[in-house]
Design an enzyme around this catalytic site. Structure first.
Site, PDB file in Angstrom:
ATOM      1  N   CYS A 131      54.015  33.608  64.036  1.00 49.77           N
ATOM      2  CA  CYS A 131      54.108  34.500  62.949  1.00 49.77           C
ATOM      3  C   CYS A 131      55.097  35.756  63.137  1.00 49.77           C
ATOM      4  CB  CYS A 131      52.806  35.118  62.436  1.00 49.77           C
ATOM      5  SG  CYS A 131      52.052  35.859  63.905  1.00 49.77           S
ATOM      6  N   GLU A 140      45.072  37.642  59.971  1.00 50.46           N
ATOM      7  CA  GLU A 140      46.488  37.976  60.602  1.00 50.46           C
ATOM      8  C   GLU A 140      47.206  36.644  60.014  1.00 50.46           C
ATOM      9  OE1 GLU A 140      47.749  40.342  61.746  1.00 50.46           O
ATOM     10  OE2 GLU A 140      46.075  41.449  62.270  1.00 50.46           O
ATOM     11  N   GLU A 148      57.668  32.331  54.402  1.00 46.38           N
ATOM     12  CA  GLU A 148      57.722  32.124  55.729  1.00 46.38           C
ATOM     13  C   GLU A 148      57.755  30.401  55.995  1.00 46.38           C
ATOM     14  OE1 GLU A 148      53.714  32.117  57.659  1.00 46.38           O
ATOM     15  OE2 GLU A 148      54.597  33.432  59.293  1.00 46.38           O
ATOM     16  N   LYS A 173      36.274  28.084  65.210  1.00 46.64           N
ATOM     17  CA  LYS A 173      36.596  26.688  64.463  1.00 46.64           C
ATOM     18  C   LYS A 173      38.104  26.677  64.699  1.00 46.64           C
ATOM     19  CE  LYS A 173      38.808  25.076  61.194  1.00 46.64           C
ATOM     20  NZ  LYS A 173      39.214  23.922  61.783  1.00 46.64           N
ATOM     21  N   GLY A 182      44.184  32.786  54.389  1.00 45.27           N
ATOM     22  CA  GLY A 182      43.724  33.884  54.532  1.00 45.27           C
ATOM     23  C   GLY A 182      43.216  34.748  53.449  1.00 45.27           C
ATOM     24  N   GLY A 188      46.419  32.678  60.531  1.00 46.32           N
ATOM     25  CA  GLY A 188      46.734  31.396  59.894  1.00 46.32           C
ATOM     26  C   GLY A 188      47.822  31.427  58.434  1.00 46.32           C
ATOM     27  N   SER A 189      47.688  31.009  57.341  1.00 47.13           N
ATOM     28  CA  SER A 189      48.520  30.929  56.377  1.00 47.13           C
ATOM     29  C   SER A 189      47.969  32.064  55.398  1.00 47.13           C
ATOM     30  CB  SER A 189      48.486  29.645  55.598  1.00 47.13           C
ATOM     31  OG  SER A 189      47.474  29.174  55.317  1.00 47.13           O
TER      32      SER A 189
END
Ligand code: NDP
Ligand code: AKG
Length: 488
Positions: free
Chosen positions: A289, A255, A390, A180, A238, A233-234
């Site tokens: 990231c 991650e 972030e 996805k 996550g 992702g975020s």
């Protein structure tokens, strides 16, 4: 306003066939360098499309898992060749769909080819150890079993490399896959899946279902027949995937974010440190990231470092990443641009001093894109939001310190621990940094970004679920160890 479109509709890939989503709804993918340019249309799938893909993947896994590693590797070599043949076209699509420069997109696509070849080779390498049994007449050894069906949920910032560094190890170790991709980069992902299709993998081995994360991503998290989920992702998404997977006993690998520091020590080569800060912080418009976002500088070299940094940043050419002389493209979406702008506002409100940039670029040639000025703050203290969260944009926060101890204390004073770098000539300082920096990736006299496919990649603290991706480390997530005891 120029409108360019190839108007193509990209379908889901399920059980070896390209199929429309059950509700026949599509989402438009646009160019962040020019919102009026349509890149294509992707399926807005529903849960039942995912169910169909999971069924196909589950059935396919029975035979795929029985193939030898070498046979599975042969398929991956073929995918690598197909991707290599289309490298320019796929890189161009990436640039048009998510904005990074063509040079970076091409480098990323080449990295995808190399990752596929690396894991193709893994099919021929050892998967276990012989361990002496306490029974001298027995043989004890370990072997590995695939998880089964793996759900792969990926972001838009590396739309070729990240799906491939998850899919390739999943497949080589005998799993089947449902990808996805992020909706914002789903056309690029569809072209990658076309390469798998061209390589002729058995039907159902690899599947792609596009659609919103809140529908398809969530359904992957909850699906009882998906045995493992790998996500990049975020932080927030996550953690929700991790909780959902844990609840139903599925394996997961996350991650997530970074708030990566670079330390510039008194004895640093300032030219090198400036180049690396710019490259690590502003390439891909800061949307990595591993991007540098905090620049911690010892006071003795603070002013010369800052002046050189600003001088170089002024030379950066911003624009459509397809143009040869452009070094930095747009933010990947309007919402990403707005997020970055909101952090800039917050930085000013909390008392940091904006010394460069900080605004959306409004000049006529760029006004239809999501372009942001490279931005530098100083007088940043570690409690400020821009020093803790972030941002995922071209924003650098300069922090002045007196000693290396203070630099390390500040560098570690965040919830993330993905990557970090230091610029120094002193071996003692290098060793202190290696030992004391809480980050999964520590780099000396090199930028904070830049992951090598043959080495483990992942973060400490809240940057990851404490597992590692890539290189030989990938086997730990994508397989389970079986300890075998044999007695005649
Ligand atoms: N570590 C990294 O490399 C990355 C970090 N980020 C961080 O995340 C921020 C937001 O970016 P964003 O794109 O929104 O990141 P997300 O975490 O929302 O997206 C990553 C992937 O997860 C999917 N997803 C979204 N919601 C869910 C859900 N509830 N369940 C399962 N999957 C879901 C997304 O789908 P879809 O988008 O298609 O709806 C996408 O495929 C950035 O500003 C940055 O800070 C973002 C990307 C990469
Ligand atoms: O720095 C890199 O090469 C990889 C970065 C990455 O994995 C990410 O941004 O998600």
């Amino acid at each position: 306003m120029s409108v360019k479109t190839d108007g193509k509709t990209y379908l889901n890939y399920i059980n070896g066939k390209w199929v429309t989503a059950s509700i026949q709804k599509v989402e438009t993918s646009i160019n962040p360098a020019n919102r009026y340019e349509i890149i294509g249309y992707v399926q807005q799938s529903e849960k039942e499309d995912l169910d169909y893909a999971v069924l196909a993947a589950k059935e396919a896994q029975v035979l795929w898992g029985k193939l030898s590693g070498a046979a599975r590797g042969e398929y991956l070599y073929r995918v690598a060749n197909a991707l290599e043949q289309r490298i320019d076209e796929i890189a161009e699509t990436m640039t048009r769909e998510m904005g990074k420069t063509f040079l970076e997109a091409k480098g990323e696509t080449a990295r995808g080819v190399a990752i596929l070849r690396y894991y193709a080779g893994e099919g021929m390498r050892k998967t276990g150890d012989v361990i002496p049994s306490s029974d001298s007449e027995a043989l004890m050894f370990t072997t590995r079993a695939p998880l089964g069906v793996v759900g792969v949920i990926t972001p838009w910032n590396f739309p070729v490399a990240i799906p491939i560094w998850k899919i390739a190890p999943a497949l080589i170790y005998g799993n089947t896959v449902i990808l996805k991709p992020a909706q914002e980069a789903a056309v690029t992902a569809a072209k990658v899946i076309e390469c798998f299709d061209e390589a002729g993998l058995p039907s159902g081995t690899i599947n792609m279902v596009t659609g919103p994360g809140s529908v398809i991503g969530q359904a992957i998290t909850n699906h009882p027949d998906i045995n493992g989920i790998t996500f990049t992702g975020s932080d927030a998404v996550g953690k929700s995937i991790g909780l959902g997977a844990l609840k139903r006993g599925a394996k997961y690998q996350l991650e997530m974010g970074g708030k990566n520091p670079v330390i510039v020590a008194n004895d640093a080569d300032l030219e090198q440190a400036v180049e690396a800060t710019i490259s690590g912080g502003l390439r891909s418009t800061g949307q990595k990231c591993t991007a540098t976002s905090r620049v911690i500088v010892q006071s003795e070299v603070y002013e010369p470092f800052k002046n050189k940094l600003i001088e170089k940043i002024k030379e950066i050419k911003i624009g459509n990443g397809l143009k040869e002389d452009v070094w930095m493209g747009p933010c990947a979406s309007e919402s990403q641009l707005n997020t970055v702008l909101s952090y800039v506002k917050k930085g000013i409100e909390e008392g940091a001093t904006l010394i460069y940039g900080g605004k959306r670029i409004e000049e006529e040639a760029l006004v239809n894109g999501f372009f942001m000025e490279p931005t530098v703050f100083e007088n940043v203290s570690n409690g400020m939001t821009i020093a803790q969260e972030e941002i995922f944009g071209p924003v650098l926060a300069l922090i002045k310190v007196e000693t290396l101890e203070e630099a390390l204390q500040i560098a570690n004073d965040v919830k993330f621990g993905l990557s970090a770098s230091i610029f120094t000539k002193s071996i003692g300082r290098m060793l202190s940094f290696i030992n004391e920096m809480d980050a999964g990736l520590v780099r000396i006299n090199a930028e904070s970004a830049g992951v090598e496919l043959q080495a483990p990649f992942g973060g400490m603290k809240q940057s990851s679920s404490h597992s590692r991706e890539q290189g030989e480390a990938a086997i730990e997530f994508f397989t389970s160890i079986k300890t075998v005891f044999v007695k005649a």
